[in-house]
Motif scaffolding. Structure first.
Motif, PDB file in Angstrom:
ATOM      1  N   GLY A  92       0.841  -1.200   0.000  1.00 42.26           N
ATOM      2  CA  GLY A  92       0.000   0.000   0.000  1.00 42.26           C
ATOM      3  C   GLY A  92       0.866   1.234   0.000  1.00 42.26           C
ATOM      4  O   GLY A  92       1.920   1.265  -0.633  1.00 42.26           O
ATOM      5  N   LEU A  93       0.422   2.248   0.696  1.00 44.15           N
ATOM      6  CA  LEU A  93       1.212   3.472   0.794  1.00 44.15           C
ATOM      7  C   LEU A  93       1.120   3.992   2.215  1.00 44.15           C
ATOM      8  O   LEU A  93       0.339   3.498   3.025  1.00 44.15           O
ATOM      9  N   PHE A  94       1.938   5.000   2.520  1.00 40.45           N
ATOM     10  CA  PHE A  94       1.846   5.609   3.845  1.00 40.45           C
ATOM     11  C   PHE A  94       1.843   7.120   3.708  1.00 40.45           C
ATOM     12  O   PHE A  94       2.349   7.689   2.742  1.00 40.45           O
ATOM     13  N   GLY A 112       4.455   8.228   0.773  1.00 41.71           N
ATOM     14  CA  GLY A 112       5.435   7.258   0.296  1.00 41.71           C
ATOM     15  C   GLY A 112       4.743   6.021  -0.245  1.00 41.71           C
ATOM     16  O   GLY A 112       3.727   5.585   0.289  1.00 41.71           O
ATOM     17  N   GLY A 113       5.268   5.471  -1.327  1.00 40.18           N
ATOM     18  CA  GLY A 113       4.735   4.235  -1.885  1.00 40.18           C
ATOM     19  C   GLY A 113       3.614   4.409  -2.893  1.00 40.18           C
ATOM     20  O   GLY A 113       3.025   3.420  -3.334  1.00 40.18           O
ATOM     21  N   LEU A 114       3.309   5.633  -3.286  1.00 39.21           N
ATOM     22  CA  LEU A 114       2.174   5.882  -4.181  1.00 39.21           C
ATOM     23  C   LEU A 114       2.406   5.293  -5.571  1.00 39.21           C
ATOM     24  O   LEU A 114       1.530   4.611  -6.112  1.00 39.21           O
ATOM     25  N   VAL A 115       3.571   5.522  -6.149  1.00 39.68           N
ATOM     26  CA  VAL A 115       3.836   5.041  -7.511  1.00 39.68           C
ATOM     27  C   VAL A 115       3.798   3.516  -7.562  1.00 39.68           C
ATOM     28  O   VAL A 115       3.174   2.931  -8.451  1.00 39.68           O
ATOM     29  N   GLY A 116       4.422   2.864  -6.606  1.00 37.49           N
ATOM     30  CA  GLY A 116       4.403   1.405  -6.565  1.00 37.49           C
ATOM     31  C   GLY A 116       3.002   0.853  -6.411  1.00 37.49           C
ATOM     32  O   GLY A 116       2.648  -0.151  -7.016  1.00 37.49           O
ATOM     33  N   MET A 117       2.172   1.539  -5.628  1.00 31.68           N
ATOM     34  CA  MET A 117       0.808   1.067  -5.435  1.00 31.68           C
ATOM     35  C   MET A 117      -0.008   1.218  -6.723  1.00 31.68           C
ATOM     36  O   MET A 117      -0.746   0.315  -7.098  1.00 31.68           O
ATOM     37  N   VAL A 118       0.154   2.342  -7.396  1.00 36.71           N
ATOM     38  CA  VAL A 118      -0.587   2.570  -8.642  1.00 36.71           C
ATOM     39  C   VAL A 118      -0.170   1.569  -9.712  1.00 36.71           C
ATOM     40  O   VAL A 118      -1.012   0.997 -10.412  1.00 36.71           O
ATOM     41  N   LEU A 119       1.134   1.323  -9.820  1.00 29.06           N
ATOM     42  CA  LEU A 119       1.642   0.387 -10.826  1.00 29.06           C
ATOM     43  C   LEU A 119       1.550  -1.064 -10.369  1.00 29.06           C
ATOM     44  O   LEU A 119       1.802  -1.975 -11.158  1.00 29.06           O
TER      45      LEU A 119
END
Length: 171
Positions: A73-75, A101-108
């Motif tokens: 997820g993201l934080f 943090g972690g937004l791009v990884g969550m979207v992709l």
């Protein structure tokens, strides 16, 4: 008239001194780029389905387990400072209140984006040795947002999903 009003306000500030008020969690969340303009009830729903934790100085907040696994997820940093170490061994990035943090990884839905992946995130302490307060939004919540947006066709959720993608594209 306007000058008089400004003079009165200036005098009251000089007498009482400046005042500072800590932002509420909802105010911090409403100011995050992908949540700006989103209905407050949706923000409340996200908050209710997320976990908020307090971390000690130096404690690991986020760690990449294995390459190829989807991110958890993201934080969002509610207060304090978080140090992010990226996968390309560049200088660490620091996030303060409202940092994501972690937004791009969550979207992709991957953590394999070279130069964009976060390897670890650590709590940084303040002068009193207190660490940050961090809200974790689980990956499953993003799946629900996508469902409401795509399958149910609900406009508020479509706006939220679009805003999330636009914000991630800006990184």
């Amino acid at each position: 008239r306007m000058v008089d009003a400004m003079q009165r306000r200036l005098q009251s500030v000089c007498r009482a001194g400046p005042q500072w008020r800590r932002q509420s969690i909802n105010e911090i969340l409403s100011a995050i780029p992908f949540l700006r303009g989103i209905h407050p009830k949706v923000i409340q729903w996200i908050r209710a389905n997320s976990q908020i934790g307090v971390y000690g100085q130096g404690e690991c907040i986020w760690e990449l387990m294995t390459v190829g696994t989807p991110p958890p997820g993201l934080f969002i940093v509610i207060s304090g400072v978080v140090r992010m170490e990226m996968d390309d061994n560049t200088q660490p990035m620091y996030l303060g209140s409202g940092g994501v943090g972690g937004l791009v990884g969550m979207v992709l839905d991957t953590n394999e984006v070279v130069g964009m992946g976060m390897r670890t995130a650590y709590a940084e302490g303040n002068a009193l040795g207190k660490g940050p307060v961090v809200m974790h939004i689980p990956r499953e919540l993003f799946t629900v947002i996508r469902y409401f947006s795509r399958e149910e066709g609900l406009s508020t959720w479509q706006q939220l999903e679009l805003s999330i993608f636009r914000t991630a594209a800006g990184y």
